[in-house]
Design a protein around this motif. Structure first.
Motif, PDB file in Angstrom:
ATOM      1  N   ILE A   1       1.260   5.487 -12.498  1.00 60.70           N
ATOM      2  CA  ILE A   1      -0.018   6.271 -11.713  1.00 60.70           C
ATOM      3  C   ILE A   1      -0.404   7.452 -12.769  1.00 60.70           C
ATOM      4  O   ILE A   1       0.172   8.364 -12.861  1.00 60.70           O
ATOM      5  N   PRO A   2      -1.818   7.113 -13.117  1.00 60.20           N
ATOM      6  CA  PRO A   2      -2.321   8.182 -13.973  1.00 60.20           C
ATOM      7  C   PRO A   2      -2.560   9.419 -13.231  1.00 60.20           C
ATOM      8  O   PRO A   2      -2.691   9.604 -11.833  1.00 60.20           O
ATOM      9  N   GLU A   3      -2.059  10.848 -13.655  1.00 60.20           N
ATOM     10  CA  GLU A   3      -1.960  11.862 -13.082  1.00 60.20           C
ATOM     11  C   GLU A   3      -3.507  12.289 -12.453  1.00 60.20           C
ATOM     12  O   GLU A   3      -3.658  12.847 -11.610  1.00 60.20           O
ATOM     13  N   VAL A   4      -4.464  11.674 -13.011  1.00 65.28           N
ATOM     14  CA  VAL A   4      -5.965  12.212 -12.715  1.00 65.28           C
ATOM     15  C   VAL A   4      -5.970  11.830 -11.519  1.00 65.28           C
ATOM     16  O   VAL A   4      -7.084  11.901 -10.747  1.00 65.28           O
ATOM     17  N   TYR A   5      -5.469  10.379 -10.914  1.00 71.51           N
ATOM     18  CA  TYR A   5      -5.570   9.758  -9.671  1.00 71.51           C
ATOM     19  C   TYR A   5      -4.633  10.250  -8.834  1.00 71.51           C
ATOM     20  O   TYR A   5      -4.533   9.471  -7.584  1.00 71.51           O
ATOM     21  N   TYR A   6      -3.942  11.255  -9.059  1.00 68.36           N
ATOM     22  CA  TYR A   6      -2.881  11.490  -7.865  1.00 68.36           C
ATOM     23  C   TYR A   6      -3.122  11.798  -6.528  1.00 68.36           C
ATOM     24  O   TYR A   6      -2.301  11.639  -5.409  1.00 68.36           O
ATOM     25  N   GLU A   7      -4.249  12.148  -6.134  1.00 70.22           N
ATOM     26  CA  GLU A   7      -4.987  12.320  -4.766  1.00 70.22           C
ATOM     27  C   GLU A   7      -5.342  11.223  -4.319  1.00 70.22           C
ATOM     28  O   GLU A   7      -5.968  11.358  -3.124  1.00 70.22           O
ATOM     29  N   CYS A   8      -5.180  10.279  -4.888  1.00 69.05           N
ATOM     30  CA  CYS A   8      -6.246   8.982  -4.186  1.00 69.05           C
ATOM     31  C   CYS A   8      -5.058   7.995  -3.298  1.00 69.05           C
ATOM     32  O   CYS A   8      -3.738   8.228  -3.301  1.00 69.05           O
ATOM     33  N   GLN A   9      -5.674   7.175  -2.747  1.00 69.66           N
ATOM     34  CA  GLN A   9      -4.936   6.119  -1.995  1.00 69.66           C
ATOM     35  C   GLN A   9      -4.502   4.919  -3.046  1.00 69.66           C
ATOM     36  O   GLN A   9      -5.636   4.398  -3.803  1.00 69.66           O
ATOM     37  N   PHE A  10      -3.298   4.292  -3.038  1.00 71.42           N
ATOM     38  CA  PHE A  10      -3.189   3.250  -4.016  1.00 71.42           C
ATOM     39  C   PHE A  10      -2.376   2.179  -3.240  1.00 71.42           C
ATOM     40  O   PHE A  10      -2.182   2.296  -2.278  1.00 71.42           O
ATOM     41  N   LYS A  11      -2.592   0.979  -4.157  1.00 70.19           N
ATOM     42  CA  LYS A  11      -1.630  -0.018  -3.854  1.00 70.19           C
ATOM     43  C   LYS A  11      -1.180  -0.751  -5.119  1.00 70.19           C
ATOM     44  O   LYS A  11      -1.711  -0.495  -6.086  1.00 70.19           O
ATOM     45  N   ILE A  12       0.172  -1.130  -4.953  1.00 70.13           N
ATOM     46  CA  ILE A  12       0.662  -2.108  -6.144  1.00 70.13           C
ATOM     47  C   ILE A  12       0.632  -3.281  -5.773  1.00 70.13           C
ATOM     48  O   ILE A  12       1.001  -3.767  -4.925  1.00 70.13           O
ATOM     49  N   ALA A  13       0.234  -4.220  -6.682  1.00 72.11           N
ATOM     50  CA  ALA A  13       0.312  -5.425  -6.841  1.00 72.11           C
ATOM     51  C   ALA A  13       1.204  -5.962  -7.775  1.00 72.11           C
ATOM     52  O   ALA A  13       1.100  -5.637  -9.056  1.00 72.11           O
ATOM     53  N   VAL A  14       2.193  -6.875  -7.325  1.00 69.77           N
ATOM     54  CA  VAL A  14       3.146  -7.495  -8.650  1.00 69.77           C
ATOM     55  C   VAL A  14       2.985  -9.159  -8.532  1.00 69.77           C
ATOM     56  O   VAL A  14       3.039  -9.773  -7.207  1.00 69.77           O
ATOM     57  N   LYS A  15       2.684  -9.769  -9.487  1.00 68.30           N
ATOM     58  CA  LYS A  15       2.571 -11.347  -9.479  1.00 68.30           C
ATOM     59  C   LYS A  15       4.072 -11.656  -9.945  1.00 68.30           C
ATOM     60  O   LYS A  15       4.268 -11.250 -11.367  1.00 68.30           O
ATOM     61  N   LEU A  16       4.738 -12.523  -9.283  1.00 67.69           N
ATOM     62  CA  LEU A  16       5.878 -12.939  -9.858  1.00 67.69           C
ATOM     63  C   LEU A  16       6.342 -14.141  -9.255  1.00 67.69           C
ATOM     64  O   LEU A  16       5.723 -14.626  -8.176  1.00 67.69           O
ATOM     65  N   ARG A  17       7.518 -14.874  -9.798  1.00 67.63           N
ATOM     66  CA  ARG A  17       8.151 -15.848  -9.171  1.00 67.63           C
ATOM     67  C   ARG A  17       9.758 -15.560  -9.278  1.00 67.63           C
ATOM     68  O   ARG A  17      10.097 -14.985 -10.271  1.00 67.63           O
ATOM     69  N   CYS A  18      10.331 -16.141  -8.211  1.00 64.29           N
ATOM     70  CA  CYS A  18      11.900 -15.844  -8.290  1.00 64.29           C
ATOM     71  C   CYS A  18      12.583 -16.994  -7.671  1.00 64.29           C
ATOM     72  O   CYS A  18      12.095 -17.568  -6.902  1.00 64.29           O
ATOM     73  N   GLU A  19      14.015 -16.991  -7.875  1.00 64.01           N
ATOM     74  CA  GLU A  19      14.721 -17.971  -7.366  1.00 64.01           C
ATOM     75  C   GLU A  19      16.123 -17.190  -7.149  1.00 64.01           C
ATOM     76  O   GLU A  19      16.490 -16.689  -8.185  1.00 64.01           O
ATOM     77  N   PRO A  20      16.838 -17.258  -5.893  1.00 60.47           N
ATOM     78  CA  PRO A  20      18.274 -16.749  -5.771  1.00 60.47           C
ATOM     79  C   PRO A  20      19.293 -17.288  -6.628  1.00 60.47           C
ATOM     80  O   PRO A  20      19.207 -18.637  -7.074  1.00 60.47           O
ATOM     81  N   ILE A  21      20.128 -16.428  -7.172  1.00 62.62           N
ATOM     82  CA  ILE A  21      21.395 -17.075  -7.736  1.00 62.62           C
ATOM     83  C   ILE A  21      22.294 -17.587  -6.910  1.00 62.62           C
ATOM     84  O   ILE A  21      22.637 -16.810  -5.593  1.00 62.62           O
ATOM     85  N   SER A  22      22.908 -18.594  -6.903  1.00 60.12           N
ATOM     86  CA  SER A  22      23.887 -19.144  -6.199  1.00 60.12           C
ATOM     87  C   SER A  22      25.191 -18.265  -5.787  1.00 60.12           C
ATOM     88  O   SER A  22      25.381 -17.689  -6.713  1.00 60.12           O
ATOM     89  N   ASN A  23      25.815 -18.579  -4.715  1.00 60.49           N
ATOM     90  CA  ASN A  23      27.034 -17.869  -4.586  1.00 60.49           C
ATOM     91  C   ASN A  23      28.243 -18.103  -5.572  1.00 60.49           C
ATOM     92  O   ASN A  23      28.762 -17.299  -5.940  1.00 60.49           O
TER      93      ASN A  23
ATOM     94  N   LYS B   1       0.860  -1.231  -0.098  1.00 59.64           N
ATOM     95  CA  LYS B   1       0.061  -0.140  -0.040  1.00 59.64           C
ATOM     96  C   LYS B   1       0.789   1.212   0.094  1.00 59.64           C
ATOM     97  O   LYS B   1       1.907   1.343   0.782  1.00 59.64           O
ATOM     98  N   LEU B   2       0.278   2.239  -0.873  1.00 61.47           N
ATOM     99  CA  LEU B   2       0.995   3.462  -0.666  1.00 61.47           C
ATOM    100  C   LEU B   2       0.321   4.514   0.029  1.00 61.47           C
ATOM    101  O   LEU B   2      -0.807   4.493   0.227  1.00 61.47           O
ATOM    102  N   PRO B   3       1.205   5.754   0.479  1.00 62.78           N
ATOM    103  CA  PRO B   3       0.533   6.818   1.229  1.00 62.78           C
ATOM    104  C   PRO B   3      -0.339   7.504   0.201  1.00 62.78           C
ATOM    105  O   PRO B   3      -0.339   7.271  -1.012  1.00 62.78           O
ATOM    106  N   THR B   4      -1.381   8.062   0.911  1.00 63.80           N
ATOM    107  CA  THR B   4      -2.345   9.155  -0.220  1.00 63.80           C
ATOM    108  C   THR B   4      -1.337  10.063  -0.805  1.00 63.80           C
ATOM    109  O   THR B   4      -0.445  10.502  -0.342  1.00 63.80           O
ATOM    110  N   SER B   5      -1.840  10.489  -2.018  1.00 70.53           N
ATOM    111  CA  SER B   5      -1.190  11.358  -2.940  1.00 70.53           C
ATOM    112  C   SER B   5       0.252  11.388  -3.158  1.00 70.53           C
ATOM    113  O   SER B   5       1.027  12.146  -3.441  1.00 70.53           O
ATOM    114  N   VAL B   6       0.583  10.081  -3.494  1.00 69.80           N
ATOM    115  CA  VAL B   6       1.796   9.802  -3.970  1.00 69.80           C
ATOM    116  C   VAL B   6       1.831  10.018  -5.581  1.00 69.80           C
ATOM    117  O   VAL B   6       0.935   9.778  -6.213  1.00 69.80           O
ATOM    118  N   LYS B   7       2.601  10.566  -6.074  1.00 70.95           N
ATOM    119  CA  LYS B   7       2.718  10.953  -7.533  1.00 70.95           C
ATOM    120  C   LYS B   7       4.067  10.531  -8.127  1.00 70.95           C
ATOM    121  O   LYS B   7       5.255  10.593  -7.445  1.00 70.95           O
TER     122      LYS B   7
END
Length: 540
Positions: free
Chosen positions: A403-425, A321-327
């Motif tokens: 983030i569209p400028e028209v929504y700058y004063e709103c409360q946002f959240k970002i959702a990221v769908k991914l998968r990952c695996e670390p690279i070995s040392n 979740k992002l704070p309100t008015s992030v732009k």
């Protein structure tokens, strides 16, 4: 700056609350603007200097570790040459924030793991240090981490053991005061007088005023996951239970912490922990951090939030979740260490009038991941359907203009769908060596080219005669053909560099710019016009 309080304790163990408590007792923790902002998992604030958190994360990353890695750091890690610049940075941070403070404190649970570095720097500054040690029962810590980071209980117990053991080991024979979080929350009034005496502060003078202030910050709502330890003790691993009971004993009788018996016991338990850790699997968690711009359009720890990512190569959606008015442009750091990622989508939601989340923007394979405006320390493998890439070091960055400028004063959240695996040392060591070899090869080859161009250029400028120039038209033609050949070789080297995942391109860029500057000098030199007037064919 002659006295400092180091607040030690595992994550989710009440260290933030204790920092707030001693702040009310006239202990300085830094300007509010320099501290991390409160977040949903810690609404009363962290009381951590953003610069300290950032530095300690860098140090752990350099040591191929992270806050949630149960295995211990290498033996005497603080003596490694790589630690020297971090010691200088730490000294500068301390002087910057606490130079005019007689009694100050810092708090970041990572200090439990990195205390020797602090001790060396503070000793050099002539600072006397006391250690305020907070601990909490391991079952409640595990529940809190499970809720926030989705850690399994075994992972959390391993972290609890590691943090407390090494904090005890590094602070052995020092001036320490132990506080049991559960005891403090159920009866803090009986501890405050003793704590004030140990701190050496008057606690704002008026005890009644101080207690009223403390009542406003020591809230029952902070004491969640209250486990009945008498019923649950047998569910704990033996090493964890033994250490917890020892900590309870020293909190009830502070003198015990200075006994050789207790110090020897901790050393034995650390030896057992290190032996067991060598047989455990590597960590399977990374941290994804989201940054938004401050008023100066800069990114910092203070204006960020993060989520723990399970590195098991299975798809999962993570939300921040992002704070309100992030732009403006967001910066998403997908990992804190080298890893391989596949991203299915990145979405932005805003709250609607009925309180539900509404999709307003999407960055995915359907729009060729439109909205990604820049990538740093990332090697793209594929962006057809899914965005597949390697993070090349501990600071990969994805810049998102979604983030569209028209929504700058709103409360946002970002959702990221991914998968990952670390690279070995081992793989990272191989890649690092490849980068070094390639950088040396490129440096030698391009330096030779640049020297050759400079030598030829200087020799031609020594000749002033237009007659000579006319006679040398064919020589010039050959010379600029040679320039074209060298430039073509540069392009070949550049492609080779990209294929070998060369993140150390600065040397290449510098020499390449030298080459371009020499070409520009030829372009702007008056001799060019004499040459062209005589019918020569200028070749770029």
């Amino acid at each position: 700056m002659n006295k400092a309080i180091c607040i030690l304790g595992m994550h989710r163990s009440g260290t933030s609350l204790m920092a707030n408590v001693i702040h009310l007792m006239d202990v300085y923790l830094g300007e509010e603007s320099a501290l991390l902002n409160a977040r949903s998992d810690n609404p009363e604030g962290f009381w951590e200097l953003a610069e300290v958190v950032d530095l300690q994360e860098q140090i752990l990353s350099t040591l191929r570790s992270d806050w949630n890695t149960p295995s211990p750091l290498s033996d005497q890690w603080w003596l490694l040459p790589q630690m020297t610049p971090y010691k200088i940075q730490l000294r500068n941070i301390i002087v910057k924030h606490f130079n005019n403070s007689n009694l100050w404190a810092w708090k970041d649970p990572r200090t439990c793991l990195l205390l020797p570095l602090w001790q060396e720097v503070l000793s050099g500054l002539g600072v006397e240090v006391k250690y305020l040690f907070m601990f909490r029962n391991p079952i409640d810590v595990a529940k809190s981490l499970g809720r926030r980071d989705a850690f399994p209980e075994s992972q959390s117990f391993g972290l609890w053991l590691k943090y407390n053991l090494f904090a005890l080991h590094y602070s052995a024979r020092k001036d320490r005061y132990f506080v049991d979080y559960d005891t403090f929350m159920s009866g803090w009034e009986g501890i405050i007088h003793e704590l004030i005496a140990w701190l050496g502060t008057n606690g704002n003078g008026d005890m009644e005023v101080l207690q009223n202030k403390l009542s406003s910050v020591i809230k029952p709502s902070l004491h969640r996951n209250r486990t009945n330890m008498k019923q649950q003790r047998q569910s704990l691993p033996v090493l964890v239970l033994d250490l917890y009971e020892s900590l309870q004993a020293v909190a009830q009788n502070q003198v015990l912490s200075r006994s050789e018996k207790f110090i020897t016991q901790i050393q034995k338990e650390i030896d057992q922990f290190v032996q067991l850790s060598s047989m455990l699997a590597k960590k399977s968690y990374l941290r994804m951090q989201l940054y938004w711009m401050d008023d100066n359009q800069l990114y910092s720890e203070k204006f960020s939030d993060y989520v723990t990512v399970k590195a098991d190569n299975e798809y999962f959606e993570y939300e921040i979740k992002l704070p309100t008015s992030v732009k403006g442009v967001l910066r998403l750091d997908p990992s804190c260490q080298p890893a391989r990622f596949e991203v299915e989508y990145i979405k932005i939601y805003q709250t609607s009038e009925n309180g539900k989340w509404q999709l307003v923007s999407e960055c995915s394979g359907e729009n060729s991941f439109k909205g990604i405006v820049n990538l740093e320390n990332i090697q793209i493998i594929d962006r057809e359907g899914r965005l597949t890439f390697f993070s090349l070091n501990d600071d990969p960055q994805i810049y998102l203009d979604i983030i569209p400028e028209v929504y700058y004063e709103c409360q946002f959240k970002i959702a990221v769908k991914l998968r990952c695996e670390p690279i070995s040392n081992g793989m990272m060591d191989y890649l690092d060596q490849s980068k070094i070899s390639l950088a040396e090869e490129i440096r030698a080859e391009i330096t030779s080219m640049a020297s050759e161009i400079a030598r030829i250029f200087e020799s031609k400028l020594e000749e002033k005669s237009a007659v000579y120039l006319q006679a040398q038209c064919e020589q010039f033609d050959i010379f600029f053909q040679e320039c074209n050949r060298i430039y073509a070789q540069l392009e070949v080297i550049q492609k080779k560099q990209e294929k070998l995942i060369d993140s150390g391109a600065q040397n290449y860029d510098h020499l390449h710019h030298q080459f371009q500057a020499l070409q520009q000098q030829f372009e702007e030199n008056p001799l060019k016009h004499i040459y062209k007037a005589m019918g020569g064919k200028w070749k770029k």
